[in-house]
Design a protein around this motif. Structure first.
Motif, PDB file in Angstrom:
ATOM      1  N   ARG A  32       0.825  -1.212   0.000  1.00  0.00           N
ATOM      2  CA  ARG A  32       0.000   0.000   0.000  1.00  0.00           C
ATOM      3  C   ARG A  32       0.863   1.268   0.000  1.00  0.00           C
ATOM      4  N   ILE A  33       1.986   1.226   0.704  1.00  0.00           N
ATOM      5  CA  ILE A  33       2.912   2.368   0.680  1.00  0.00           C
ATOM      6  C   ILE A  33       3.487   2.529  -0.722  1.00  0.00           C
ATOM      7  N   ALA A  34       3.827   1.418  -1.366  1.00  0.00           N
ATOM      8  CA  ALA A  34       4.347   1.468  -2.735  1.00  0.00           C
ATOM      9  C   ALA A  34       3.321   2.097  -3.676  1.00  0.00           C
ATOM     10  N   LEU A  35       2.067   1.691  -3.554  1.00  0.00           N
ATOM     11  CA  LEU A  35       1.008   2.242  -4.403  1.00  0.00           C
ATOM     12  C   LEU A  35       0.814   3.731  -4.126  1.00  0.00           C
ATOM     13  N   PHE A  36       0.874   4.111  -2.865  1.00  0.00           N
ATOM     14  CA  PHE A  36       0.769   5.518  -2.471  1.00  0.00           C
ATOM     15  C   PHE A  36       1.907   6.329  -3.092  1.00  0.00           C
ATOM     16  N   ALA A  37       3.127   5.810  -2.990  1.00  0.00           N
ATOM     17  CA  ALA A  37       4.300   6.510  -3.536  1.00  0.00           C
ATOM     18  C   ALA A  37       4.206   6.623  -5.057  1.00  0.00           C
ATOM     19  N   LEU A  38       3.804   5.556  -5.729  1.00  0.00           N
ATOM     20  CA  LEU A  38       3.672   5.596  -7.188  1.00  0.00           C
ATOM     21  C   LEU A  38       2.643   6.639  -7.615  1.00  0.00           C
ATOM     22  N   GLU A  39       1.558   6.723  -6.887  1.00  0.00           N
ATOM     23  CA  GLU A  39       0.503   7.706  -7.207  1.00  0.00           C
ATOM     24  C   GLU A  39       1.028   9.124  -6.992  1.00  0.00           C
ATOM     25  N   GLU A  40       1.670   9.336  -5.863  1.00  0.00           N
ATOM     26  CA  GLU A  40       2.211  10.658  -5.543  1.00  0.00           C
ATOM     27  C   GLU A  40       3.243  11.083  -6.595  1.00  0.00           C
ATOM     28  N   LEU A  41       4.113  10.175  -6.952  1.00  0.00           N
ATOM     29  CA  LEU A  41       5.158  10.442  -7.940  1.00  0.00           C
ATOM     30  C   LEU A  41       4.554  10.690  -9.327  1.00  0.00           C
ATOM     31  N   ALA A  42       3.560   9.909  -9.703  1.00  0.00           N
ATOM     32  CA  ALA A  42       2.907  10.092 -11.013  1.00  0.00           C
ATOM     33  C   ALA A  42       2.219  11.452 -11.089  1.00  0.00           C
ATOM     34  N   ASP A  43       1.582  11.868 -10.006  1.00  0.00           N
ATOM     35  CA  ASP A  43       0.927  13.180  -9.998  1.00  0.00           C
ATOM     36  C   ASP A  43       1.948  14.294 -10.189  1.00  0.00           C
ATOM     37  N   ALA A  64      12.389  17.746 -16.986  1.00  0.00           N
ATOM     38  CA  ALA A  64      11.347  17.926 -15.969  1.00  0.00           C
ATOM     39  C   ALA A  64      10.988  16.598 -15.311  1.00  0.00           C
ATOM     40  N   PHE A  65      10.840  15.564 -16.120  1.00  0.00           N
ATOM     41  CA  PHE A  65      10.499  14.230 -15.635  1.00  0.00           C
ATOM     42  C   PHE A  65      11.617  13.701 -14.740  1.00  0.00           C
ATOM     43  N   ALA A  66      12.850  13.811 -15.195  1.00  0.00           N
ATOM     44  CA  ALA A  66      14.003  13.330 -14.427  1.00  0.00           C
ATOM     45  C   ALA A  66      14.116  14.066 -13.096  1.00  0.00           C
ATOM     46  N   ASN A  67      13.901  15.357 -13.118  1.00  0.00           N
ATOM     47  CA  ASN A  67      14.013  16.145 -11.886  1.00  0.00           C
ATOM     48  C   ASN A  67      12.953  15.770 -10.863  1.00  0.00           C
ATOM     49  N   VAL A  68      11.787  15.382 -11.327  1.00  0.00           N
ATOM     50  CA  VAL A  68      10.748  14.922 -10.396  1.00  0.00           C
ATOM     51  C   VAL A  68      11.254  13.694  -9.643  1.00  0.00           C
ATOM     52  N   TYR A  69      11.822  12.737 -10.352  1.00  0.00           N
ATOM     53  CA  TYR A  69      12.331  11.524  -9.705  1.00  0.00           C
ATOM     54  C   TYR A  69      13.448  11.852  -8.715  1.00  0.00           C
TER      55      TYR A  69
END
Length: 192
Positions: A56-67, A84-89
């Motif tokens: 669930r933490i992984a899913l939360f992180a993926l959602e937050e990161l995708a947003d 821009a994409f790289a800097n987000v990561y």
């Protein structure tokens, strides 16, 4: 709602915060229960076990990161979108090291297919369309970018670049320039 207003969302968020503080590998249901000052059994109506909590933490992180990534690349193309994409990561890894690790947590195929990981893949492929890469070359490029973004962020967060010159900012800028150049000049055939 249960005791202390516990909800699955609050439990997962507490687990994500704990991951950032102590490392994703150290997150357990018992540690999260300690945070809330409740017995472990109080959390079992929200998560099944530590594996479920980590998923669930992984899913939360993926959602937050995708947003964040979607906001960053909106209206951009080519190198601007790539940077821009790289800097987000990179920024996410610095700000949330435990969550960044969680975003790489292995998910079962059905969970992965329903996760925000699919959005990440679509965004990466959208960026790569600006470089005119056909399949299967796009898949190779997606793997390259993921390896560089996650690898650099992990090494930097672990202090891997803190004691050498040039600084990590300069290296990051050079790496992004090199990735852009590579994507514009992608090799036509694999090296034997």
């Amino acid at each position: 709602m249960g005791r202390m207003g516990l909800t699955t969302e609050r439990v997962v968020r507490a687990g994500a915060e704990l991951a950032d503080e102590v490392g994703f590998e150290h997150v357990t249901v018992s540690e999260v229960a300690r945070r809330f000052g409740v017995k472990v059994a109080s959390l079992y109506s929200h998560v099944k076990n530590s594996q479920d909590l980590k998923t669930r933490i992984a899913l939360f992180a993926l959602e937050e990161l995708a947003d964040r990534a979607a906001d960053a690349v909106a209206g951009r193309a080519g190198k601007d979108a790539l940077v821009a994409f790289a800097n987000v990561y990179r920024d996410y890894g610095r700000e949330h090291p435990g969550r960044a690790t969680a975003a790489r947590f292995p998910l079962d195929p059905a969970t992965a297919a329903a996760s925000a990981g699919v959005r990440h893949a679509r965004m990466t492929r959208a960026i790569l369309r600006g470089y005119d890469l056909p399949e299967p070359e796009q898949t190779h490029a997606v793997r390259l970018l993921g390896s560089v973004f996650h690898g650099y962020s992990s090494l930097e967060t672990a202090g891997g670049f803190s004691h050498s010159a040039p600084g990590s900012e300069e290296s990051w800028a050079r790496i992004l320039d090199a990735l852009d150049a590579l994507l514009r000049n992608w090799p036509a055939h694999p090296t034997p």
